[in-house]
Each structure stands twice: as structure tokens, then as C-alpha cells.
Write an enzyme that holds these catalytic residues in place. Structure first.
Site, PDB file in Angstrom:
ATOM      1  N   ALA A  24      43.245  47.622  40.157  1.00 16.11           N
ATOM      2  CA  ALA A  24      41.988  47.459  39.198  1.00 16.11           C
ATOM      3  C   ALA A  24      41.157  48.860  39.576  1.00 16.11           C
ATOM      4  CB  ALA A  24      41.258  46.374  39.493  1.00 16.11           C
ATOM      5  N   PHE A  35      37.862  43.987  41.486  1.00 20.99           N
ATOM      6  CA  PHE A  35      37.679  42.438  42.046  1.00 20.99           C
ATOM      7  C   PHE A  35      36.929  42.463  43.489  1.00 20.99           C
ATOM      8  CE2 PHE A  35      40.294  40.151  39.159  1.00 20.99           C
ATOM      9  CZ  PHE A  35      41.259  40.885  38.803  1.00 20.99           C
ATOM     10  N   HIS A 119      51.075  41.381  36.410  1.00 19.87           N
ATOM     11  CA  HIS A 119      50.218  40.411  36.216  1.00 19.87           C
ATOM     12  C   HIS A 119      49.943  40.017  34.633  1.00 19.87           C
ATOM     13  CE1 HIS A 119      48.491  40.907  40.339  1.00 19.87           C
ATOM     14  NE2 HIS A 119      49.508  40.396  40.317  1.00 19.87           N
ATOM     15  N   CYS A 127      50.962  30.191  24.456  1.00 19.80           N
ATOM     16  CA  CYS A 127      51.056  28.611  24.360  1.00 19.80           C
ATOM     17  C   CYS A 127      51.767  28.095  25.834  1.00 19.80           C
ATOM     18  CB  CYS A 127      51.666  28.089  23.106  1.00 19.80           C
ATOM     19  SG  CYS A 127      51.844  26.191  23.189  1.00 19.80           S
ATOM     20  N   CYS A 130      54.769  25.588  24.387  1.00 20.30           N
ATOM     21  CA  CYS A 130      55.873  25.987  23.838  1.00 20.30           C
ATOM     22  C   CYS A 130      56.247  27.601  24.124  1.00 20.30           C
ATOM     23  CB  CYS A 130      55.817  25.627  22.369  1.00 20.30           C
ATOM     24  SG  CYS A 130      54.914  26.806  21.418  1.00 20.30           S
ATOM     25  N   CYS A 147      47.756  26.094  19.861  1.00 19.23           N
ATOM     26  CA  CYS A 147      48.873  26.730  19.242  1.00 19.23           C
ATOM     27  C   CYS A 147      49.147  26.335  17.859  1.00 19.23           C
ATOM     28  CB  CYS A 147      50.129  26.341  20.160  1.00 19.23           C
ATOM     29  SG  CYS A 147      51.574  26.698  19.294  1.00 19.23           S
ATOM     30  N   CYS A 150      52.441  24.297  17.820  1.00 16.75           N
ATOM     31  CA  CYS A 150      52.693  22.611  18.513  1.00 16.75           C
ATOM     32  C   CYS A 150      51.328  22.048  19.072  1.00 16.75           C
ATOM     33  CB  CYS A 150      53.677  22.829  19.805  1.00 16.75           C
ATOM     34  SG  CYS A 150      52.908  23.708  21.105  1.00 16.75           S
ATOM     35  N   SER A 189      43.370  47.029  46.432  1.00 19.27           N
ATOM     36  CA  SER A 189      43.089  46.772  48.074  1.00 19.27           C
ATOM     37  C   SER A 189      44.361  46.190  48.389  1.00 19.27           C
ATOM     38  CB  SER A 189      42.191  45.512  47.936  1.00 19.27           C
ATOM     39  OG  SER A 189      42.632  44.396  47.120  1.00 19.27           O
TER      40      SER A 189
HETATM   41  P1  NAD Z   1      44.037  36.273  39.072  1.00 21.94           P
HETATM   42  O1  NAD Z   1      42.879  37.128  39.659  1.00 21.94           O
HETATM   43  O2  NAD Z   1      43.872  35.128  38.804  1.00 21.94           O
HETATM   44  O3  NAD Z   1      45.151  36.444  39.797  1.00 21.94           O
HETATM   45  C1  NAD Z   1      46.352  37.208  39.512  1.00 21.94           C
HETATM   46  C2  NAD Z   1      47.272  37.334  40.347  1.00 21.94           C
HETATM   47  O4  NAD Z   1      46.769  37.225  41.664  1.00 21.94           O
HETATM   48  C3  NAD Z   1      48.412  36.421  40.292  1.00 21.94           C
HETATM   49  O5  NAD Z   1      49.601  37.181  40.660  1.00 21.94           O
HETATM   50  C4  NAD Z   1      47.949  35.344  41.394  1.00 21.94           C
HETATM   51  O6  NAD Z   1      49.425  34.763  41.881  1.00 21.94           O
HETATM   52  C5  NAD Z   1      47.782  36.538  42.425  1.00 21.94           C
HETATM   53  N1  NAD Z   1      47.146  35.862  43.518  1.00 21.94           N
HETATM   54  C6  NAD Z   1      47.628  34.837  44.313  1.00 21.94           C
HETATM   55  N2  NAD Z   1      46.740  34.844  45.314  1.00 21.94           N
HETATM   56  C7  NAD Z   1      45.811  35.698  45.278  1.00 21.94           C
HETATM   57  C8  NAD Z   1      44.831  35.748  45.984  1.00 21.94           C
HETATM   58  N3  NAD Z   1      44.434  35.021  47.194  1.00 21.94           N
HETATM   59  N4  NAD Z   1      43.635  36.534  45.646  1.00 21.94           N
HETATM   60  C9  NAD Z   1      43.897  36.966  44.235  1.00 21.94           C
HETATM   61  N5  NAD Z   1      44.964  36.878  43.614  1.00 21.94           N
HETATM   62  C10 NAD Z   1      46.056  36.322  44.181  1.00 21.94           C
HETATM   63  O7  NAD Z   1      44.226  37.168  37.553  1.00 21.94           O
HETATM   64  P2  NAD Z   1      42.811  36.868  36.604  1.00 21.94           P
HETATM   65  O8  NAD Z   1      41.659  36.592  37.252  1.00 21.94           O
HETATM   66  O9  NAD Z   1      43.181  35.953  35.653  1.00 21.94           O
HETATM   67  O10 NAD Z   1      42.709  38.160  35.956  1.00 21.94           O
HETATM   68  C11 NAD Z   1      43.727  38.362  35.010  1.00 21.94           C
HETATM   69  C12 NAD Z   1      44.205  39.910  35.474  1.00 21.94           C
HETATM   70  O11 NAD Z   1      42.702  40.632  35.198  1.00 21.94           O
HETATM   71  C13 NAD Z   1      44.523  39.880  36.825  1.00 21.94           C
HETATM   72  O12 NAD Z   1      45.889  40.071  36.788  1.00 21.94           O
HETATM   73  C14 NAD Z   1      43.878  41.261  37.105  1.00 21.94           C
HETATM   74  O13 NAD Z   1      45.119  42.355  37.137  1.00 21.94           O
HETATM   75  C15 NAD Z   1      43.053  41.690  35.803  1.00 21.94           C
HETATM   76  N6  NAD Z   1      42.125  42.489  36.051  1.00 21.94           N
HETATM   77  C16 NAD Z   1      42.270  43.665  35.553  1.00 21.94           C
HETATM   78  C17 NAD Z   1      41.619  44.642  35.554  1.00 21.94           C
HETATM   79  C18 NAD Z   1      41.994  45.975  34.817  1.00 21.94           C
HETATM   80  O14 NAD Z   1      43.144  45.789  33.963  1.00 21.94           O
HETATM   81  N7  NAD Z   1      41.408  47.137  34.969  1.00 21.94           N
HETATM   82  C19 NAD Z   1      40.424  44.785  35.922  1.00 21.94           C
HETATM   83  C20 NAD Z   1      39.783  43.529  36.521  1.00 21.94           C
HETATM   84  C21 NAD Z   1      40.884  42.226  36.427  1.00 21.94           C
HETATM   85  N1  APR Z   2      39.491  55.120  42.422  1.00 20.43           N
HETATM   86  C1  APR Z   2      40.203  54.930  43.352  1.00 20.43           C
HETATM   87  N2  APR Z   2      39.892  53.526  43.919  1.00 20.43           N
HETATM   88  C2  APR Z   2      39.071  52.759  43.264  1.00 20.43           C
HETATM   89  C3  APR Z   2      38.441  53.182  42.530  1.00 20.43           C
HETATM   90  C4  APR Z   2      38.500  54.375  42.011  1.00 20.43           C
HETATM   91  N3  APR Z   2      37.701  54.977  40.928  1.00 20.43           N
HETATM   92  N4  APR Z   2      37.333  52.173  42.256  1.00 20.43           N
HETATM   93  C5  APR Z   2      37.888  51.062  42.937  1.00 20.43           C
HETATM   94  N5  APR Z   2      38.749  51.483  44.076  1.00 20.43           N
HETATM   95  C6  APR Z   2      39.471  50.767  44.821  1.00 20.43           C
HETATM   96  C7  APR Z   2      38.259  49.773  45.675  1.00 20.43           C
HETATM   97  O1  APR Z   2      37.979  50.555  46.627  1.00 20.43           O
HETATM   98  C8  APR Z   2      39.500  48.626  45.978  1.00 20.43           C
HETATM   99  O2  APR Z   2      40.151  48.840  47.407  1.00 20.43           O
HETATM  100  O3  APR Z   2      40.416  50.130  44.187  1.00 20.43           O
HETATM  101  C9  APR Z   2      40.724  48.703  45.004  1.00 20.43           C
HETATM  102  C10 APR Z   2      40.531  47.686  44.106  1.00 20.43           C
HETATM  103  O4  APR Z   2      41.136  46.548  44.714  1.00 20.43           O
HETATM  104  P1  APR Z   2      40.776  44.944  44.157  1.00 20.43           P
HETATM  105  O5  APR Z   2      39.517  44.983  43.409  1.00 20.43           O
HETATM  106  O6  APR Z   2      41.305  44.095  44.903  1.00 20.43           O
HETATM  107  O7  APR Z   2      41.839  45.004  42.919  1.00 20.43           O
HETATM  108  P2  APR Z   2      43.412  44.857  42.975  1.00 20.43           P
HETATM  109  O8  APR Z   2      44.082  45.616  44.099  1.00 20.43           O
HETATM  110  O9  APR Z   2      43.966  45.379  41.656  1.00 20.43           O
HETATM  111  O10 APR Z   2      43.531  43.258  42.797  1.00 20.43           O
HETATM  112  C11 APR Z   2      44.915  42.849  42.721  1.00 20.43           C
HETATM  113  O11 APR Z   2      43.841  40.494  42.380  1.00 20.43           O
HETATM  114  O12 APR Z   2      42.733  38.954  41.411  1.00 20.43           O
HETATM  115  C12 APR Z   2      43.721  39.651  41.753  1.00 20.43           C
HETATM  116  O13 APR Z   2      44.992  39.735  39.501  1.00 20.43           O
HETATM  117  C13 APR Z   2      44.104  40.307  40.202  1.00 20.43           C
HETATM  118  O14 APR Z   2      45.474  42.121  39.680  1.00 20.43           O
HETATM  119  C14 APR Z   2      44.499  41.835  40.633  1.00 20.43           C
HETATM  120  C15 APR Z   2      44.757  41.597  42.105  1.00 20.43           C
HETATM  121 ZN    ZN Z   3      52.736  26.119  21.194  1.00 20.89          ZN
END
Ligand code: NAD
Ligand code: APR
Ligand code: ZN
Length: 247
Positions: A24, A35, A119, A127, A130, A147, A150, A189
């Protein structure tokens, strides 16, 4: 150990096969919150209460509201220079695969190919009964989108807490990681499994492992090189260095 961009640029030019894993943090410069940063999504919301399958059934109103809010943000987001650099490196055959945890589709919007979405993608809806696929517009239709085929409940096309990741994406990510000679994690992270397994696999198969991240991660000591900085800025500088080395 925070080394210079010169080092990673020379590794980049020497490596025959490059793979990046983005999180992210790759999209915060496009205005999408991450996050776990101080202003991250999970700082004020409990993901388990919002972004899980149980949440969809327990409090559908809040669940769909959360995703409509995220969709609104997403529809306004544009790729930043970091996304464009990665797409350009691919065009020049200087980057092979992009494995991403993001669901915003910004890599593709920037022109990247070979984007492996661990993800899912927030632009789709599916859906629960289905498996029929819809555009995420279907989520905006009415309170509890169902959906047309269904009558089942629709969910955003993303992996929710507690769900397993799409097996095809996992297989592709595994294959690309095993081929990597240089594996660069950008803006993650690395707290979430199984995405955080790929950097370790890359190391195990002999790739050089580099992180570009704003804050320290618990896996920093596993990396051969850590660059503390913003994805967009570092990638822009890195691209210039790579071009100057490969003339
Ligand atoms: P999510 O946070 O519910 O979780 C998605 C993934 O996290 C799954 O693989 C889940 O199994 C895994 N997961 C398992 N244990 C976890 C834990 N302890 N902590 C965090 N994640 C865990 O995803 P969401 O909240 O439904 O968000 C959907 C999508 O939104 C995420 O996949 C995330 O990548 C995303 N998101 C994307 C952006 C971006 O695209 N810039 C920014 C913010 C959030
Ligand atoms: N440049 C570089 N690093 C950045 C920047 C930036 N502009 N902005 C934020 N960061 C770093 C933050 O310091 C942090 O360590 O990116 C990291 C983002 O970590 P998370 O917020 O944990 O996002 P991510 O690692 O993608 O989370 C994994 O958690 O909830 C689930 O599905 C969700 O895909 C997500 C997964
Ligand atoms: Zn359906």
C-alpha cells in the site's frame, strides 16, 4: 543498513531477472491511505470488523459503506511517477514481474503488464454463491447488492481477512520469485502472510533482496539493502541512475 541508490542501480543493471513486490505504500503518493502507517486505514478502523467475510454478514451496511468509500477514493486516484517508472522499466525489458498486494489497479493504469494481484482488485465484484464476476459498479447499485444470476450476495473482488489468496496468483508469484536475481520490496510493512513469504523465498534462491520503504519493517535485517525513502522519489532517482549506467 541504509546504502545508496547507486548500489541498487548497479545491482539492477547486473541482474538478469528483476521482480518487485509492492504494498500500500506504493500508492500513498497517489492519495490512497495505507494500513499501518500513523494515518493508515487500520489506525482508526478494525479491519476484522470491516474487511472480513464475517463483517459482510454481521453488519452489511457498514461493510458496503466502507467499500463504497474506498471505491470513491480509488476512482479518483491516478498512478504517480513511481508507478510510471516501473511500467517504463518493463517496456525497456529491465523489469520482469510486479507482484502486488494492492487492489487499486494503479500499476496497470500506469501501463505495467505482468502484474500479479495477490489480494485481488477493488475494480471487480464477485458473487459469493455462484462466483459470477461483476464490475465494482454493481456494489453501488443498492444497499445490499445481489447477484442478478442467482440472488447471492456480492462482495468486492478483493481478498478479505480470513480468506485464502487466489491460488493462480500465488502460483505465478512463486514462479516469478524463483526466477528473480534481484527482488525489490516497495512500500510494504511485510506484516501480512503469505505475501511476506516471497522476499524470504527470493533470498533462499540466491536473489539479492532490497527494500524501499518509508519506515523500518520487522524484516529489514533480512534485506541486503534498505533504502529509507518515498517510493515515487526513490524510483525516479533509481531510473535515472540505471539509465546512466546502461548507456
Ligand atoms: P484485508 O486487509 O481484509 O486483507 C487482505 C489480505 O490480508 C488477505 O490476504 C488476508 O488473508 C490478509 N491477512 C491475513 N491476516 C492478516 C492480518 N493479520 N493483518 C492484515 N491482513 C491479513 O484486505 P481489505 O481490508 O479487504 O482491503 C482489500 C484490499 O485493500 C487489500 O487487499 C489491500 O491490499 C487493499 N488496499 C489497497 C490499497 C491500495 O491498493 N493502494 C490501499 C489500502 C488498502
Ligand atoms: N514510499 C515508501 N514507503 C511508504 C510510503 C511511500 N510513499 N508510504 C507508506 N510507506 C510504507 C509505510 O511506512 C509502511 O511500512 O509502506 C508500508 C505500508 O505498509 P502497510 O500499510 O502494512 O501496507 P501493506 O504492507 O500493503 O499491507 C499488506 O495488509 O490489510 C492487509 O490486504 C491488506 O494488502 C494489505 C496487506
Ligand atoms: Zn450468483
Amino acid at each position: 543498513e541504509v546504502l545508496s541508490i547507486e548500489t541498487i542501480a548497479s545491482w539492477w543493471v547486473d541482474a538478469g531477472y528483476r521482480v518487485v513486490l509492492t504494498g500500500a505504500g506504493m500508492s500513498t503518493e497517489s492519495g490512497l491511505p495505507d494500513f499501518r502507517s500513523p494515518k493508515g486505514l487500520w489506525k482508526e478502523k478494525d479491519p476484522r470488523k470491516l474487511a472480513s467475510i464475517s463483517a459482510l454478514f454481521a453488519n452489511p451496511g457498514e461493510f458496503y459503506e466502507f467499500y463504497r468509500m474506498r471505491l470513491a477514493g480509488l476512482n479518483k486516484a491516478e498512478p504517480h511517477k513511481g508507478h510510471l517508472v516501473l511500467a517504463q522499466l518493463q517496456k525497456e525489458r529491465l523489469l520482469n514481474a510486479i507482484i502486488t498486494q494492492n487492489v487499486d489497479g494503479l500499476h496497470q493504469k500506469a501501463g505495467a503488464v505482468r502484474v500479479i494481484e495477490l489480494h485481488g482488485n477493488l475494480g471487480e465484484a464477485v458473487c459469493l454463491d455462484c462466483g459470477e464476476k461483476y464490475s465494482s459498479k454493481a456494489l453501488e447499485e443498492k444497499d445490499f447488492p445481489t447477484c442478478r444470476a442467482c440472488g447471492g450476495k456480492l462482495k468486492p473482488g478483493v481478498v478479505l481477512f480470513g480468506e485464502t489468496l487466489p491460488s493462480e496468483a500465488l502460483r505465478q508469484a512463486d514462479m516469478e520469485t524463483r526466477r528473480a536475481k534481484l527482488f525489490v520490496v516497495i512500500g510494504s510493512s511485510l506484516e501480512v502472510s503469505p505475501a511476506n513469504y516471497f522476499p524470504l523465498l527470493a533470498r533462499d534462491v540466491g536473489a539479492r533482496l532490497a527494500f524501499i520503504n518509508l519506515e523500518p519493517t520487522d524484516m529489514d535485517d533480512q534485506a541486503h539493502l534498505v533504502i529509507r525513502g518515498k517510493a515515487g522519489e526513490v524510483l525516479e532517482e533509481l531510473y535515472a541512475k540505471i539509465k546512466s549506467l546502461s548507456v
